[in-house]
Design a protein around this motif. Structure first.
Motif, short mmCIF file in Angstrom:
data_model
loop_
_atom_site.label_atom_id
_atom_site.label_comp_id
_atom_site.label_asym_id
_atom_site.label_seq_id
_atom_site.Cartn_x
_atom_site.Cartn_y
_atom_site.Cartn_z
N GLY A 373 0.81 -1.21 0.00
CA GLY A 373 0.00 0.00 0.00
C GLY A 373 0.84 1.27 0.00
O GLY A 373 0.55 2.23 -0.71
N LEU A 374 1.94 1.25 0.78
CA LEU A 374 2.79 2.43 0.89
C LEU A 374 3.51 2.71 -0.43
O LEU A 374 3.53 3.85 -0.91
N THR A 375 4.12 1.65 -1.02
CA THR A 375 4.84 1.87 -2.28
C THR A 375 3.89 2.20 -3.42
O THR A 375 4.26 2.94 -4.34
N ALA A 376 2.68 1.67 -3.37
CA ALA A 376 1.68 2.02 -4.39
C ALA A 376 1.34 3.51 -4.32
O ALA A 376 1.17 4.18 -5.35
N LYS A 377 1.28 4.02 -3.10
CA LYS A 377 0.98 5.45 -2.93
C LYS A 377 2.17 6.31 -3.38
O LYS A 377 1.97 7.38 -3.98
N LEU A 378 3.39 5.85 -3.12
CA LEU A 378 4.57 6.65 -3.46
C LEU A 378 4.98 6.51 -4.92
O LEU A 378 5.41 7.49 -5.54
N VAL A 381 0.78 2.07 -8.64
CA VAL A 381 0.50 0.65 -8.45
C VAL A 381 1.45 -0.23 -9.25
O VAL A 381 2.07 -1.17 -8.72
N SER A 384 5.03 -0.09 -8.06
CA SER A 384 5.19 -0.69 -6.73
C SER A 384 5.29 -2.22 -6.83
O SER A 384 6.10 -2.84 -6.12
#
Length: 411
Positions: A373-378, A381, A384
């Motif tokens: 979830g964190l890497t998808a936000k940064l 998708v 990430s």
């Protein structure tokens, strides 16, 4: 050459009872997980509240795991297993109160939700004990030469019951409602206990009064760090799950990238389990004979490559196949890792080692979802998922280079 070891292993009545009991209890746990997610969302209409269910369980489970390992090694395992089994029945039975008496007792949705979290918190404590007990009993039930196959059959039982549990839970909720599904879950856990009663007692090799709790837990941790094959296997498990958590992003891929809707989502969600069940069935008939350490490193790297492929794919059938293949590679990895841990661990310390193993598994699952979830936000998708797969490949390479004992391991 096809081996008939599975038939020989299953001729062991005690091992059959252990597998059957595990099938029913995992079936019940997976049905319960499905039911609680549905029930809590129905009460709150808040997706975040579903995530708090897992958090309510994993915090006490991880916190108690080291102590649980000490208790398992110091006590008779069958008695402890049955105590945990009936404690689960008692706690899940508490959920019958709001499910049957919601109107009569004027419970609000939030009150029921908090009550569910409280119950699940205490089941998390029991989970810290019951998780390591079952696999720790296998080496004393089957002969050493049949142990790799017994672990494969144990994992196959877990996967089949897990998939069946999710599906059966959804069906029962739809046709009979939450309260009667809870009744079925409690009944299944009770049926599991009937098979556990058939097991022989397994006594501790220690005298309780001579063991310091802190020293005992330290002994389990130090054994893992000294045994490079186990340490490498656990690290591969943790980081592969931590960074390879593409499954958490499947709803986004199904809806926004592949545009396949609910039906496509269901198949994608089941794809890795389908792959795992297929390969574990094959391995139970045709076991791996040599070079298991090299195979483990190769399949973990291959798993990462499949995750990268899934992240880059824009075709539904190709994405599905990448997930099936990732499940097959993960299934091979699970069997080899489990066998290495069992074979390299003496009986007197098995509970503590498997408890540390459970910490790796539980924390990596929960942290894997958070990482996704964190890497998808940064990063977005797609990036990430590609990042996670790349890190899995990198971890496999690093462990392979730095851990020659694991690389050369065979059984």
């Amino acid at each position: 050459m096809i081996s008939f070891t599975p038939l020989k292993t299953l001729q062991n009545v005690e091992f059959r009872n252990l597998l059957t009991g595990r099938f029913f209890i995992v079936l019940a746990f997976r049905m319960l997980a499905t039911l609680l997610g549905w029930w809590v969302y129905e009460l709150t209409k808040d997706p975040f509240s579903i995530g708090l269910i897992g958090l309510s369980e994993v915090i006490p489970a991880v916190s108690c795991a080291l102590y649980a390992g000490h208790v398992i090694d110091m006590n008779e395992k069958k008695k402890l297993l049955l105590i945990c089994n009936y404690a689960y029945i008692f706690l899940i039975s508490l959920l019958l109160i709001p499910s049957f008496l919601k109107v009569e007792m004027h419970f609000t949705g939030h009150q029921i939700t908090y009550f569910i979290y409280a119950v699940i918190f205490f089941t998390g404590i029991i989970r810290a004990f019951i998780g390591p007990i079952l696999p720790s009993m296998i080496p004393k039930i089957v002969k050493k030469e049949n142990l790799p196959n017994a672990i494969t059959l144990n994992q196959a039982t877990f996967l089949i019951s897990s998939v069946c549990g999710h599906a059966t839970g959804g069906f029962l909720i739809g046709y009979f409602g939450i309260k009667w599904t809870l009744v079925v879950i409690i009944l299944l856990i009770f049926i599991a206990s009937l098979f556990f009663w058939q097991l022989n007692k397994q006594y501790s090799e220690y005298k309780k009064e001579s063991i310091n709790v802190v020293e005992s837990m330290r002994e389990g941790i130090m054994y893992i760090f000294k045994t490079k094959e186990i340490l490498g296997a656990l690290c591969l498990d943790m980081f592969a799950v931590l960074f390879g958590g593409a499954v958490a992003m499947i709803p986004v891929f199904a809806t926004d990238i592949l545009n396949v809707g609910a039906e496509g989502f269901g198949l994608l969600n089941a794809a890795s389990d389908i792959g795992s069940m297929c390969i574990i069935t094959i391995l139970s008939i045709i076991p791996l004979r040599k070079n298991q350490g090299k195979i483990l490193l190769t399949v973990v790297a291959g798993f990462g490559i499949c995750i990268i492929g899934f992240g880059l794919s824009k075709l539904y059938w190709l994405s599905f196949m990448f997930l099936v293949l990732s499940g097959m590679l993960d299934g091979i990895s699970v069997v080899i890792r489990g066998t290495i841990v069992q074979l390299k661990t003496p009986d007197h310390i098995r509970g503590r080692v498997l408890s540390v193993n459970s910490i790796f598994i539980m924390s990596s699952n929960e942290m894997g979802q958070f990482e996704s979830g964190l890497t998808a936000k940064l990063l977005g998708v797609i990036r990430s998922v590609v990042f996670g797969g790349s890190m899995t490949v990198l971890i496999a390479m690093i462990v392979g280079i730095t851990n020659p004992k694991l690389r050369k391991m065979q059984y």
